[in-house]
Design an enzyme around this catalytic site. Sequence first.
Site, mmCIF file in Angstrom:
data_model
loop_
_atom_site.group_PDB
_atom_site.id
_atom_site.type_symbol
_atom_site.label_atom_id
_atom_site.label_comp_id
_atom_site.label_asym_id
_atom_site.label_seq_id
_atom_site.Cartn_x
_atom_site.Cartn_y
_atom_site.Cartn_z
ATOM 1 N N SER A 70 -0.318 -67.547 64.824
ATOM 2 C CA SER A 70 -1.336 -66.884 64.001
ATOM 3 C C SER A 70 -2.206 -65.928 64.815
ATOM 4 O O SER A 70 -2.742 -66.287 65.868
ATOM 5 C CB SER A 70 -2.222 -67.979 63.381
ATOM 6 N N GLY A 71 -2.388 -64.741 64.290
ATOM 7 C CA GLY A 71 -3.272 -63.782 64.952
ATOM 8 C C GLY A 71 -4.711 -64.266 64.952
ATOM 9 O O GLY A 71 -5.421 -64.137 65.957
ATOM 10 N N LEU A 72 -5.126 -64.835 63.808
ATOM 11 C CA LEU A 72 -6.497 -65.349 63.725
ATOM 12 C C LEU A 72 -6.703 -66.460 64.754
ATOM 13 O O LEU A 72 -7.691 -66.467 65.498
ATOM 14 C CB LEU A 72 -6.747 -65.895 62.313
ATOM 15 N N ASP A 82 -10.613 -61.511 64.896
ATOM 16 C CA ASP A 82 -9.270 -61.163 64.420
ATOM 17 C C ASP A 82 -9.260 -59.696 64.006
ATOM 18 O O ASP A 82 -8.942 -59.351 62.876
ATOM 19 C CB ASP A 82 -8.924 -62.091 63.235
ATOM 20 N N ASP A 109 2.623 -63.455 64.091
ATOM 21 C CA ASP A 109 1.770 -62.605 63.272
ATOM 22 C C ASP A 109 1.536 -61.325 64.079
ATOM 23 O O ASP A 109 0.737 -61.302 65.011
ATOM 24 C CB ASP A 109 0.456 -63.369 63.030
ATOM 25 N N ASP A 111 0.203 -58.603 63.061
ATOM 26 C CA ASP A 111 -0.845 -57.779 62.439
ATOM 27 C C ASP A 111 -0.209 -56.524 61.817
ATOM 28 O O ASP A 111 0.727 -56.637 61.063
ATOM 29 C CB ASP A 111 -1.944 -57.435 63.451
ATOM 30 N N GLU A 138 1.857 -56.424 58.589
ATOM 31 C CA GLU A 138 1.166 -56.284 57.301
ATOM 32 C C GLU A 138 0.868 -54.818 57.027
ATOM 33 O O GLU A 138 0.643 -54.027 57.955
ATOM 34 C CB GLU A 138 -0.118 -57.131 57.306
ATOM 35 N N LYS A 144 -6.833 -53.930 62.507
ATOM 36 C CA LYS A 144 -6.873 -54.675 61.259
ATOM 37 C C LYS A 144 -8.161 -55.500 61.131
ATOM 38 O O LYS A 144 -8.904 -55.687 62.107
ATOM 39 C CB LYS A 144 -5.632 -55.575 61.133
ATOM 40 N N ASN A 146 -9.305 -59.311 59.240
ATOM 41 C CA ASN A 146 -8.725 -60.496 58.616
ATOM 42 C C ASN A 146 -8.792 -60.365 57.098
ATOM 43 O O ASN A 146 -9.778 -59.883 56.548
ATOM 44 C CB ASN A 146 -9.450 -61.762 59.088
ATOM 45 N N SER A 147 -7.758 -60.820 56.430
ATOM 46 C CA SER A 147 -7.637 -60.633 54.981
ATOM 47 C C SER A 147 -8.744 -61.316 54.197
ATOM 48 O O SER A 147 -8.991 -60.959 53.040
ATOM 49 C CB SER A 147 -6.291 -61.190 54.510
ATOM 50 N N ARG A 182 4.527 -58.018 55.199
ATOM 51 C CA ARG A 182 3.426 -58.707 54.492
ATOM 52 C C ARG A 182 2.712 -57.725 53.572
ATOM 53 O O ARG A 182 2.276 -56.652 54.010
ATOM 54 C CB ARG A 182 2.470 -59.274 55.535
ATOM 55 N N HIS A 213 0.471 -62.210 50.150
ATOM 56 C CA HIS A 213 -0.761 -62.901 50.531
ATOM 57 C C HIS A 213 -1.775 -62.831 49.398
ATOM 58 O O HIS A 213 -1.796 -61.860 48.634
ATOM 59 C CB HIS A 213 -1.335 -62.266 51.802
HETATM 60 C C1 SPV Z 1 -3.271 -65.386 60.501
HETATM 61 O O1 SPV Z 1 -3.045 -66.584 60.582
HETATM 62 O O2 SPV Z 1 -3.742 -64.726 61.415
HETATM 63 C C2 SPV Z 1 -2.975 -64.690 59.261
HETATM 64 C C3 SPV Z 1 -3.028 -65.410 58.043
HETATM 65 O O3 SPV Z 1 -2.758 -63.518 59.320
HETATM 66 S S1 SPV Z 1 -4.586 -65.130 57.380
HETATM 67 O O4 SPV Z 1 -5.562 -65.482 58.334
HETATM 68 O O5 SPV Z 1 -4.574 -65.961 56.207
HETATM 69 O O6 SPV Z 1 -4.671 -63.736 57.024
HETATM 70 MG MG MG Z 2 -3.298 -62.644 60.996
#
Ligand code: SPV
Ligand code: MG
Length: 562
Positions: A70-72, A82, A109, A111, A138, A144, A146-147, A182, A213
């Site tokens: 996971s990027g986060l 993130d 991930d 990004d 994505e 980026k 975070n979503s 994504r 997502h």
């Molecule tokens: C991550 O885990 O970094 C993701 C998923 O991209 S989310 O945080 O839900 O966007």
């Molecule tokens: Mg991410």
Amino acid sequence: MSFTPTFVENDEQPLSSADQAPDARSIVARRCAALRHELTSPDLSFLMEAHNGLSAKLVEEAGFPAIWASGLAISAALGVRDNNEASWTQVLDILEFMADATTLPILVDGDTGYGNFNNVRRLVRKLCQRGIAGVCIEDKLFPKTNSFLGEAQPLAAIDEFCGRIKAGKDSQTEAEFSLVARIEALISGHGLDEALRRAEAYHAAGADAVLIHSKRSTAAEILAFAERWANRCPVVIVPTMYYATPTQAFRDAGISTVIWANHNLRAAMTAMRQTSQRIRQDESIIDIEGRVAGVHDIFHLVGNSELEEAERRYLPQQAAVSAIVLAASRGNALAGLTEDRPKCMIDIRGQPLLRRLVATLNDCGVRQVTVVRGYRKEAIDLPGIATVDNDDYATTGEVASLACALDRIKGDCVLVYGDVLFRRYILDGLLAASADIVVAIDALWEKYGDAVRPRDLAVASRRFSARYLEDEPVTLRTISSALPAGEVTGEFIGMVRVNESGAALIRAEIAALEAEGALVHADLPGLLTRIAARHPIAVHYVTGHWLDVDDVADLAEARNFP
Ligand code: SPV
Ligand code: MG
């Protein structure tokens, strides 16, 4: 479930061999195939988040088939946001640790792909080189966000993002490397039609799967997407916000893969926060022990047993050497200083003599040290030693003390007086000698003047020679305090090294002395002289750099010893 740590670097299989079996692919190829299988198989698959080598191992231990890098979570574990604050090569370094730590395939991930199509090309090539099985990119813009932050984040133009997908697919050096596209249309509030339009385009551009997502608290829009998409290619979801949806709903909707995206990081945060707060409050760890992983759990997880096995295979094997220190006597010539302790515990510049001796033994690799105690035995309480007691110390001699440790005279073993200090190289020399029994004899014995005390003088087969080419073996004839000066070739420094056979000779001679009723008063020089009459004892000549502490003058000298 039992978990065996694996060492992926050692598992690499050659790709080029012509007679290679079909399944003998490189581990990278096998990982890529495994992730592709998770994406394409009709069963619902689960990918679990990891953010470093340790968490990757824990995901494998739990039995997941693949990892979500996971990027986060990777950003947060590095203490940054993130928002692409960690550079892509910094992320790559973390991924390399993760890949080395497990055999599992990793879906990264990626990004936005860190820029345009060109950045995606380099990223994908590097991921293939580092053994990563797939990347998810994505359809947003670098850098980026975070979503789950903000609203209406700008999306990439469809054709530009398709260029990134094509560039990535064209750059993969592993046939079954997967690229997951994504779709952020629902996150950005563009609705289902836009999401489907994008899914179609990304699928056509070559994406192996689409990740749809959503940040809603229900799965309604995800399930609607799945229904209309009708599995034209596999669908991946991240139910972080709609966590309450029963997993069966995803199965029923024909979803391919669920990503549990950040729960190891969040679990670690909770545990670390509670642990830190508790220890801070308690100023103690007593209530924490037992609630946290034990250190042996860490050793197991990171595979220390494999290293031990490798050490046995690759390191030169050194037999374990033990030592028996004879320290039972009081040291009568130091009466005032030995009221409450034996001679070996007299302080030499802030440390008992025996502690210095044990430290030198340890430095030379001699770890198992047994001290034979007698006079004021309770004063000998050093850490890291074993003790045996000669409670008849007042009426018996050195060999009787040695006999108290009879079962420890075995293998490679050093026998040494407890009042001796010596430079380390002397013991190194004794340990390197190949004879069954070897004694250290100081060739410079005449230079020490006329000590009042009796000295353990020695006669050997040859005198010491400093000449380079003279290295004939020298053997011991006698050690005694009463020898004609003309015959003496050196002074016994009170240190002997035996091997397995030498140890057996010493034990047999002790038994013989006992049978003769001569054990009680026998000393080490006498014991060695008896053995030397029948079996060669090697002499290792030294030239100074040792001392024994018999009287106050010795003590003064010892205090200057380095
Ligand atoms: C991550 O885990 O970094 C993701 C998923 O991209 S989310 O945080 O839900 O966007
Ligand atoms: Mg991410």
